[in-house]
Write an enzyme that holds these catalytic residues in place. Structure first.
Site, mmCIF file in Angstrom:
data_model
loop_
_atom_site.group_PDB
_atom_site.id
_atom_site.type_symbol
_atom_site.label_atom_id
_atom_site.label_comp_id
_atom_site.label_asym_id
_atom_site.label_seq_id
_atom_site.Cartn_x
_atom_site.Cartn_y
_atom_site.Cartn_z
ATOM 1 N N GLU A 64 6.681 -72.170 -58.577
ATOM 2 C CA GLU A 64 8.106 -72.442 -58.518
ATOM 3 C C GLU A 64 8.565 -73.193 -59.773
ATOM 4 O O GLU A 64 9.671 -72.986 -60.255
ATOM 5 C CB GLU A 64 8.435 -73.233 -57.251
ATOM 6 C CG GLU A 64 9.923 -73.351 -57.030
ATOM 7 C CD GLU A 64 10.328 -73.398 -55.564
ATOM 8 O OE1 GLU A 64 9.464 -73.223 -54.686
ATOM 9 O OE2 GLU A 64 11.517 -73.599 -55.318
ATOM 10 N N GLU B 175 8.754 -70.714 -62.635
ATOM 11 C CA GLU B 175 9.964 -69.923 -62.449
ATOM 12 C C GLU B 175 11.202 -70.742 -62.817
ATOM 13 O O GLU B 175 12.098 -70.270 -63.524
ATOM 14 C CB GLU B 175 10.031 -69.494 -60.976
ATOM 15 C CG GLU B 175 11.195 -68.609 -60.620
ATOM 16 C CD GLU B 175 11.237 -68.309 -59.118
ATOM 17 O OE1 GLU B 175 10.704 -69.133 -58.330
ATOM 18 O OE2 GLU B 175 11.798 -67.272 -58.747
ATOM 19 N N CYS C 172 10.840 -72.269 -49.554
ATOM 20 C CA CYS C 172 9.716 -72.590 -48.670
ATOM 21 C C CYS C 172 10.115 -72.538 -47.208
ATOM 22 O O CYS C 172 9.269 -72.372 -46.339
ATOM 23 C CB CYS C 172 9.195 -73.993 -48.946
ATOM 24 S SG CYS C 172 8.621 -74.179 -50.611
ATOM 25 N N SER D 193 14.457 -68.990 -55.192
ATOM 26 C CA SER D 193 13.156 -68.820 -55.815
ATOM 27 C C SER D 193 12.496 -67.610 -55.186
ATOM 28 O O SER D 193 12.627 -67.369 -53.985
ATOM 29 C CB SER D 193 12.315 -70.072 -55.558
ATOM 30 O OG SER D 193 10.965 -69.769 -55.768
ATOM 31 N N LYS E 192 8.711 -69.671 -39.023
ATOM 32 C CA LYS E 192 7.553 -69.074 -39.705
ATOM 33 C C LYS E 192 7.005 -67.893 -38.914
ATOM 34 O O LYS E 192 6.355 -67.020 -39.466
ATOM 35 C CB LYS E 192 6.439 -70.112 -39.873
ATOM 36 C CG LYS E 192 6.796 -71.277 -40.767
ATOM 37 C CD LYS E 192 6.445 -71.047 -42.216
ATOM 38 C CE LYS E 192 6.699 -72.291 -43.038
ATOM 39 N NZ LYS E 192 7.039 -72.001 -44.429
ATOM 40 N N GLU F 158 8.908 -65.076 -40.148
ATOM 41 C CA GLU F 158 8.544 -64.830 -41.547
ATOM 42 C C GLU F 158 7.244 -64.024 -41.635
ATOM 43 O O GLU F 158 7.134 -63.069 -42.415
ATOM 44 C CB GLU F 158 8.386 -66.173 -42.265
ATOM 45 C CG GLU F 158 8.074 -66.038 -43.748
ATOM 46 C CD GLU F 158 7.701 -67.374 -44.380
ATOM 47 O OE1 GLU F 158 7.039 -68.193 -43.716
ATOM 48 O OE2 GLU F 158 8.072 -67.582 -45.541
ATOM 49 N N GLU G 147 7.151 -56.980 -45.688
ATOM 50 C CA GLU G 147 6.686 -57.098 -47.074
ATOM 51 C C GLU G 147 5.465 -58.002 -47.207
ATOM 52 O O GLU G 147 4.775 -57.969 -48.211
ATOM 53 C CB GLU G 147 7.825 -57.576 -47.995
ATOM 54 C CG GLU G 147 8.485 -58.894 -47.635
ATOM 55 C CD GLU G 147 9.692 -58.769 -46.711
ATOM 56 O OE1 GLU G 147 9.692 -57.852 -45.861
ATOM 57 O OE2 GLU G 147 10.610 -59.604 -46.813
ATOM 58 N N CYS H 229 10.421 -80.429 -42.421
ATOM 59 C CA CYS H 229 9.499 -79.804 -41.455
ATOM 60 C C CYS H 229 8.972 -80.781 -40.410
ATOM 61 O O CYS H 229 8.541 -80.359 -39.344
ATOM 62 C CB CYS H 229 8.311 -79.199 -42.179
ATOM 63 S SG CYS H 229 8.756 -78.264 -43.631
#
Lengths: 668, 175
Positions: A278, A281, A298, A318, A357, A360, A365, A503
């Site tokens: 990150e 980037e 994240c 990101s 999550k 996710e 993908e 979190c």
């Protein structure tokens, strides 16, 4: 408001409390309530907190401000009778199968039923069982357990700014549900699970994946690898009567081994990797001045939120996958091969504080050769359940440590679990990279005035400075994004976490009843960071090793293929369209998107123009024109589909030419 | 496509464009500080004769509300319908005065004749929808039946069925 108030013959000073309930609880009276929640607006729906005031009579203490001279009684025979009746009425229509209820032992309704000694319900059940909604990957909604307190409704709209759930219908038929009674999987729910945390019963619960984990553990052909997120270690202990924020990493690892996991890794290691990627980037974008501010990626609830509501920001997100997906990809793509295994032979389990999550990990993908990079995501709460089911006495476990190489993390990776952690990790990495020196200090984040839950810091680099903001809760993020758009605020990097404080208070964490536990968990995370001698990801030898063996360098092609991803716009509500021109014998089919972003970009004008063109050319019986909800191309709207061909950014001026080319010519 | 389905979609076929443009006008009239969701829903229902899901989502989008909230308001009030209504809306008043004058026997007669039951109060050809209302304020004429705004007073079950029959026959001839 100042003055004194008498509560059960005891004098108490008023110290700026918003409502009587707060004051009464300070007087050591645990007044019962369902709809009162420490961080939501007062609602006054459940009436359990009624008290008797000398002059006012019966009042709901949660929605009455304290006034000087009030004389309150919290328990009188009439109050007791009223509270019992309320409970009896709630219980009458409630699914009372407590023995097989996920919330048994942690249910407010059950607790109050016991407390008030209710052993008989005078009223008959009037409502047939309603279907449970189990389609969402993150949560389960069971309307038969709902007490209509509205905590989830207010949480979703007030804290997260979304409003997936609301009350529908009236009187005895009132239910809490998503729009049109659809499933949570068919609407704009981001799966953060904050409604689970706010629910006093089991009307909203975590979607369990324990069964698939047990199955993998007993499969002799699978190597079962587990990774644990940063925020799990400061909360798991609470499930076993431990103190909030106490770090239980050693016992947790020991328990995972006892459960039969073959290898135990730390998602903090992957967080180090995320920080490396990150930062690379970010520095690239920062130097070029492109796609700024960069938003962190994240938090999967934030990512899904952005896909639903801010397609214009998707280029600024990101492209880094979240840490546990990065580790999953490494394990399936490289590690499996090195071990002489196929991706299917390895079963990766992520233990997360998070319910989003779960969704996710099911994104198509995130797979390697058809096998999901992460096979199952279980929450902190589910892990505790597994530990209990196996009869492991958690408190008596001897500490154990993670396996290498993916079990070692710098302090930067450890702090990903609370708001400000990801940014701090990126700052440490960036300073190291820009100056070549180990970062000595952390930059303090200061609150941004007028923007609750937003903090900022300014990091001097060379002649300039990097401006960084952190925000937690999506409602606060919504406000920040609006201010970024108007130019009121301006940053280079924005870290977004969907849950309050990050979190540490994720939807899959042990339930908390006040802000104190949240504070202690964050404190625990900071402590874990300080315990590490290595504070910056670059110094993590195993990170270096991963780059040497597999990934070349941060931002390389192979790193991009393995650790990065892309985003797509998502519609708010599934499957809807409005007919505008409905031809009897349609030949050409035109759909114009009227989803939120296309609507803002003027898709209504496009429809008007198209309707006019159809009329003018006298094609009303041959051209179908529909307003449709979201073609999922929101960042490039207004979108129009003509006979299956998608056109983006259609302006009214371009329409006559397009119409001539794609419609009229085809009809002649 | 069966005939039945064709009839069901035909009203929107004829009116889709005008309705959709009118929907946008209604929303535009109500924007600003005083926008009122209920007033919008009332005007939109007047246009579409019910509140289709996609139209509710469109209103939510335009007003920056959550679709769940708009759905909540639309389902709270009995005046709003989320089901398509028939071409003729047959309303039987069942306020106190009409009730004691046996309005429910009028209701039951129409149900029997047109095979309507609780939960299925629209005829399959979308011609009639039967509903009750608690007092239209015409107690002196009890029992009262209203069809598309036209009031029929002191109605007997037989007379009510005859009026509905007549409308049904007329439609048949036109088709």
């Amino acid at each position: 408001m100042s003055g004194t108030i008498t509560i059960d013959q005891k004098q108490l000073p008023i110290n700026g409390e918003d409502n009587l309930l707060e004051l009464i609880r300070k007087a050591s009276v645990d007044l019962p309530a369902f709809c009162y929640h420490f961080e939501l607006s007062d609602f006054g729906a459940c009436r359990m907190c009624i008290v008797e005031e000398e002059k006012m009579g019966f009042i709901a203490s949660c929605s009455t401000p304290p006034a000087d001279g009030m004389v309150i009684r919290t328990t009188t025979p009439r109050l007791q009778r009223m509270r019992r009746t309320i409970l009896e009425l709630l219980l009458a229509d409630h699914d009372r199968d407590c023995t097989i209820c996920e919330r048994s032992g942690q249910c407010r309704l059950q607790e109050l039923t016991l407390r008030f000694g209710i052993d008989n319900i005078r009223f008959g059940k009037d409502i047939e069982a309603l279907p449970r909604d189990e389609l969402s990957a993150s949560l389960v909604r069971d309307p038969n357990k709902c007490v209509l307190c509205g905590n989830c409704v207010r949480n979703c709209s007030e804290i997260q700014g979304i409003g997936v759930l609301d009350f529908a219908y009236r009187g005895a038929r009132v239910r809490v549900m998503p729009a049109f009674g659809k499933s949570l999987a068919e609407v704009e729910c981001v799966g953060c699970g904050q409604c689970i945390q706010a629910c006093p019963t089991a009307a909203l619960t975590i979607k369990f994946e324990i069964d698939s984990v047990w199955a993998a553990l007993s499969d002799p052909h699978k190597r079962v690898i587990v990774q644990t997120a940063p925020a799990v270690r400061v909360a798991l202990g609470e499930e076993f009567a431990g103190k909030a924020g106490a770090i239980s990493t050693g016992k947790m690892v020991a328990a995972l081994r006892r459960l039969g996991f073959h290898e135990v890794y730390d998602t903090c290691f992957a967080a180090d990797l995320t920080a490396m990627e990150e930062t690379a980037e970010f520095l690239h974008r920062f130097e070029k001045g492109e796609n700024l501010p960069q938003f962190t990626s994240c938090c999967p609830a934030w990512v899904k939120y952005a896909e639903h509501f801010h397609s214009e920001l998707l280029d600024q997100l990101s492209t880094c996958r979240s840490p546990h997906q990065m580790l999953g990809a490494l394990l399936k793509k490289f590690y499996a091969r090195e071990q002489g295994l196929s991706p299917q032979d390895i079963f990766v389990v992520s233990v997360m504080p998070c319910t989003a999550k779960k969704f996710e990990a099911k994104r198509p993908e995130f797979t390697t050769e058809g096998s999901p990079d992460v096979d199952a995501v279980i929450s902190t709460h589910e892990l505790a359940r597994m530990i209990r089911e196996m009869g492991i006495v958690f408190e008596e476990l001897e500490d154990d440590s993670y396996d290498l190489p993916f079990g070692f993390a710098s302090g930067a990776g450890t702090i990903f679990g609370y708001s400000g952690g990801v940014s701090t990790a990126v700052i440490r990495t960036a300073i190291y990279k820009l100056s070549g020196k180990r970062p000595a200090v952390d930059f303090a984040f200061t609150p941004v005035e007028g923007f609750p839950n937003v903090n900022e810091t300014i990091v001097p680099v060379g002649d300039g400075a990097i401006r960084i903001a952190t925000v937690h809760t999506l409602g606060a993020a919504k406000k920040l994004i609006a201010a970024l758009r108007t130019g009121e605020l301006s940053y280079h990097l924005v870290e977004v976490m969907a849950c309050p404080g990050g979190c540490i208070s994720g939807g899959g964490q042990p339930l908390i009843s006040d802000a104190q536990a949240r504070h202690e968990r964050a404190q625990g995370m900071r402590g874990a960071d300080k315990l590490q001698q290595i504070r910056a990801p670059q110094d993590n030898l195993f990170i270096k090793e991963v780059y040497q063996r597999w990934l070349e360098q941060p931002g390389s092609d192979v790193a991009h293929r393995t650790l990065h991803t892309g985003y797509t716009s998502r519609r708010r509500v599934f499957g809807q369209f409005i007919p505008v021109v409905a031809a009897e014998r349609p030949v050409v089919d035109i759909k114009v998107c009227v989803g939120t972003s296309c609507h803002l970009r003027g898709s209504y004008g496009v429809i008007q123009e198209l309707a006019a063109l159809i009329e003018k050319q006298q094609l009303t019986d041959r051209v179908n024109l529909e307003a449709t909800f979201c073609l999922e191309q929101c960042d490039r709207g207004p979108s129009v589909v003509i006979d299956g061909h998608l056109l983006e950014g259609v302006s009214e001026e371009r329409l006559p030419a397009i119409f001539e080319e794609m419609v009229v010519k085809n009809l002649v | 496509m069966s005939t039945e389905q064709q009839i069901q979609v035909s009203p929107s076929r004829r009116n889709g464009q005008r309705q959709f443009f009118r929907l946008n006008e209604i929303i535009a009239e109500q924007t600003g500080a005083n926008r009122s969701l209920i007033a919008i829903l009332q005007a939109v229902q007047e246009e579409y004769r019910y509140l289709p899901e996609e139209v509710l989502t469109y209103i939510a989008t335009a007003l920056d509300l959550s679709p769940a909230t708009v759905f909540g308001v639309a389902t709270f009030f009995a005046q709003f319908s989320l089901e398509p209504k028939g071409h003729y809306l047959v309303t039987i008043c069942d306020g106190t005065a009409c009730h004691v004058k046996r309005s429910m026997s009028v209701y039951d007669a129409i149900c029997r004749k047109y095979d309507l039951t609780e939960g299925r109060l629209t005829t399959p050809d979308m011609l009639f929808t039967l509903e009750t209302v608690a007092c239209v304020g015409a107690c002196g004429l009890a029992p009262v039946m209203i069809i598309n705004g036209k009031t029929y007073g002191q109605i007997s079950p037989e007379a009510a069925v005859a009026i509905v029959d007549k409308l049904a026959n007329r439609e048949e001839k036109e088709e």
